[in-house]
Design a protein around this motif. Structure first.
Motif, PDB file in Angstrom:
ATOM      1  N   VAL A 240       0.884 -10.497   3.817  1.00 55.54           N
ATOM      2  CA  VAL A 240       1.764  -9.431   4.304  1.00 55.54           C
ATOM      3  C   VAL A 240       1.214  -8.848   5.606  1.00 55.54           C
ATOM      4  CG1 VAL A 240       2.828  -7.207   3.729  1.00 55.54           C
ATOM      5  CG2 VAL A 240       2.518  -8.938   1.951  1.00 55.54           C
TER       6      VAL A 240
ATOM      7  N   ASN B  97       1.684   1.836  -0.219  1.00 51.75           N
ATOM      8  CA  ASN B  97       1.784   1.440  -1.626  1.00 51.75           C
ATOM      9  C   ASN B  97       0.433   1.533  -2.331  1.00 51.75           C
ATOM     10  OD1 ASN B  97       4.502   0.901  -1.264  1.00 51.75           O
ATOM     11  ND2 ASN B  97       4.245  -1.322  -1.152  1.00 51.75           N
ATOM     12  N   ALA B  98      -0.644   1.444  -1.547  1.00 52.72           N
ATOM     13  CA  ALA B  98      -1.997   1.518  -2.104  1.00 52.72           C
ATOM     14  C   ALA B  98      -2.539   2.944  -2.084  1.00 52.72           C
ATOM     15  CB  ALA B  98      -2.922   0.600  -1.328  1.00 52.72           C
TER      16      ALA B  98
ATOM     17  N   GLN C  82       3.538  -0.214   5.098  1.00 51.84           N
ATOM     18  CA  GLN C  82       4.054  -0.084   3.740  1.00 51.84           C
ATOM     19  C   GLN C  82       3.024  -0.531   2.705  1.00 51.84           C
ATOM     20  OE1 GLN C  82       7.089   1.444   3.040  1.00 51.84           O
ATOM     21  NE2 GLN C  82       6.072   1.519   1.047  1.00 51.84           N
ATOM     22  N   THR C  83       2.273  -1.577   3.028  1.00 49.69           N
ATOM     23  CA  THR C  83       1.233  -2.054   2.113  1.00 49.69           C
ATOM     24  C   THR C  83       0.182  -0.970   1.872  1.00 49.69           C
ATOM     25  OG1 THR C  83       1.547  -4.352   2.796  1.00 49.69           O
ATOM     26  CG2 THR C  83      -0.544  -3.825   1.749  1.00 49.69           C
TER      27      THR C  83
ATOM     28  N   SER D  45      -5.411  -7.173   4.233  1.00 51.37           N
ATOM     29  CA  SER D  45      -6.073  -7.467   2.967  1.00 51.37           C
ATOM     30  C   SER D  45      -6.706  -6.189   2.417  1.00 51.37           C
ATOM     31  CB  SER D  45      -7.148  -8.538   3.155  1.00 51.37           C
ATOM     32  OG  SER D  45      -7.917  -8.686   1.973  1.00 51.37           O
ATOM     33  N   LEU D  46      -6.105  -5.638   1.381  1.00 53.64           N
ATOM     34  CA  LEU D  46      -6.636  -4.397   0.804  1.00 53.64           C
ATOM     35  C   LEU D  46      -8.059  -4.574   0.262  1.00 53.64           C
ATOM     36  CD1 LEU D  46      -3.438  -3.073  -1.004  1.00 53.64           C
ATOM     37  CD2 LEU D  46      -4.378  -2.322   1.192  1.00 53.64           C
TER      38      LEU D  46
ATOM     39  N   ASP E 153       7.127 -11.191   1.710  1.00 49.97           N
ATOM     40  CA  ASP E 153       7.665  -9.999   1.057  1.00 49.97           C
ATOM     41  C   ASP E 153       9.080  -9.676   1.527  1.00 49.97           C
ATOM     42  OD1 ASP E 153       6.779  -9.427   3.628  1.00 49.97           O
ATOM     43  OD2 ASP E 153       6.339  -7.336   3.158  1.00 49.97           O
TER      44      ASP E 153
ATOM     45  N   HIS F 232      -2.715 -11.958  -1.754  1.00 50.75           N
ATOM     46  CA  HIS F 232      -1.297 -11.830  -1.389  1.00 50.75           C
ATOM     47  C   HIS F 232      -1.102 -10.809  -0.264  1.00 50.75           C
ATOM     48  CE1 HIS F 232       2.466  -9.483  -1.830  1.00 50.75           C
ATOM     49  NE2 HIS F 232       3.024 -10.666  -1.965  1.00 50.75           N
ATOM     50  N   HIS F 233      -1.825  -9.686  -0.329  1.00 51.91           N
ATOM     51  CA  HIS F 233      -1.660  -8.638   0.682  1.00 51.91           C
ATOM     52  C   HIS F 233      -2.020  -9.142   2.082  1.00 51.91           C
ATOM     53  CE1 HIS F 233      -2.406  -6.296  -3.081  1.00 51.91           C
ATOM     54  NE2 HIS F 233      -1.314  -5.714  -2.665  1.00 51.91           N
TER      55      HIS F 233
ATOM     56  N   ALA G 203       5.201  -3.753   7.794  1.00 52.32           N
ATOM     57  CA  ALA G 203       4.699  -4.341   6.546  1.00 52.32           C
ATOM     58  C   ALA G 203       3.275  -3.861   6.254  1.00 52.32           C
ATOM     59  CB  ALA G 203       4.732  -5.860   6.628  1.00 52.32           C
ATOM     60  N   ARG G 204       2.434  -3.775   7.280  1.00 56.40           N
ATOM     61  CA  ARG G 204       1.072  -3.257   7.073  1.00 56.40           C
ATOM     62  C   ARG G 204       1.124  -1.796   6.633  1.00 56.40           C
ATOM     63  NH1 ARG G 204      -0.476  -6.242  12.167  1.00 56.40           N
ATOM     64  NH2 ARG G 204      -1.332  -8.196  11.382  1.00 56.40           N
TER      65      ARG G 204
END
Length: 202
Positions: free
Chosen positions: A178, A22-23, A18-19, A181-182, A160, A174-175, A15-16
């Motif tokens: 997951v 995605n960024a 993919q987050t 934290s972006l 998620d 929200h991140h 999950a980290r």
């Protein structure tokens, strides 16, 4: 044109990964192998941060890393009634957790530690997000635990994945729920004198 900085993610969490992808960040994943049970008894926010620091330090100590990389270590726990809840691992424990969590509110604490391999400089902080859980039934809990998803994540839930329907709301990033934290990572990157956009893969 910005020089692309390599980010090394000291975490096995898909999950980290993919987050971050995605960024726009494509990190190299190196699992730290840190024993997460060694710091039991610490307050939740401190526990999350110290585990993140240990994971980051373990990977940053390797001699096969690029000279000018950033190593990111993260660790998450759910704080409920002042207790730090990590991964339940056993189905019976996951069921107990959910029966205690349903209809209530917890705080997801994620420690972040960023280390610059060239200088050894470190920036670290904990992000906190409030999570509101639905009043789920015993049958829903049993079905969710049977999927195996809650056994491998902090707090025994995801926002998620399948557990998303059991989270009625969040307050904060929200991140972070997951697992990373972006906005906080961007701040830590800036603290080390770098640009967040330099981590974007090109």
């Amino acid at each position: 044109m910005l020089f692309v900085v390599l980010l090394v993610l000291a975490s096995a969490s898909p999950a980290r990964l993919q987050t971050l992808r995605n960024a726009g960040v494509e990190p190299v994943v190196i699992v730290s192998g840190v024993d997460e049970s060694q710091l039991d008894g610490l307050p939740p926010a401190e526990l999350a941060l110290q585990l993140a620091e240990l994971k980051c330090a373990a990977v940053a100590a390797r001699d096969d890393l690029p000279e000018d990389a950033l190593v990111l270590g993260c660790d998450s726990v759910l704080e409920l009634d002042g207790e730090a809840l990590g991964k339940p691992l056993e189905p019976s424990e996951a069921e107990r957790r959910w029966k205690a969590m349903r209809g209530r509110t917890g705080v997801l604490r994620t420690g972040h530690c960023l280390r610059e391999t060239a200088s050894g400089r470190v920036a670290a902080a904990t992000a906190s997000t409030t999570v509101h859980f639905a009043e789920v039934s015993d049958a829903e809990i049993a079905a969710y635990v049977a999927t195996g998803e809650p056994l491998h994540v902090a707090g025994a839930f995801t926002v998620d994945g399948l557990g998303g329907a059991f989270v009625t709301g969040i307050e904060g990033d929200h991140h972070n729920v997951v697992g990373v934290s972006l906005p906080l990572v961007r701040e830590l990157v800036a603290e080390l004198g770098r640009e967040w956009t330099s981590l974007w893969s090109r």
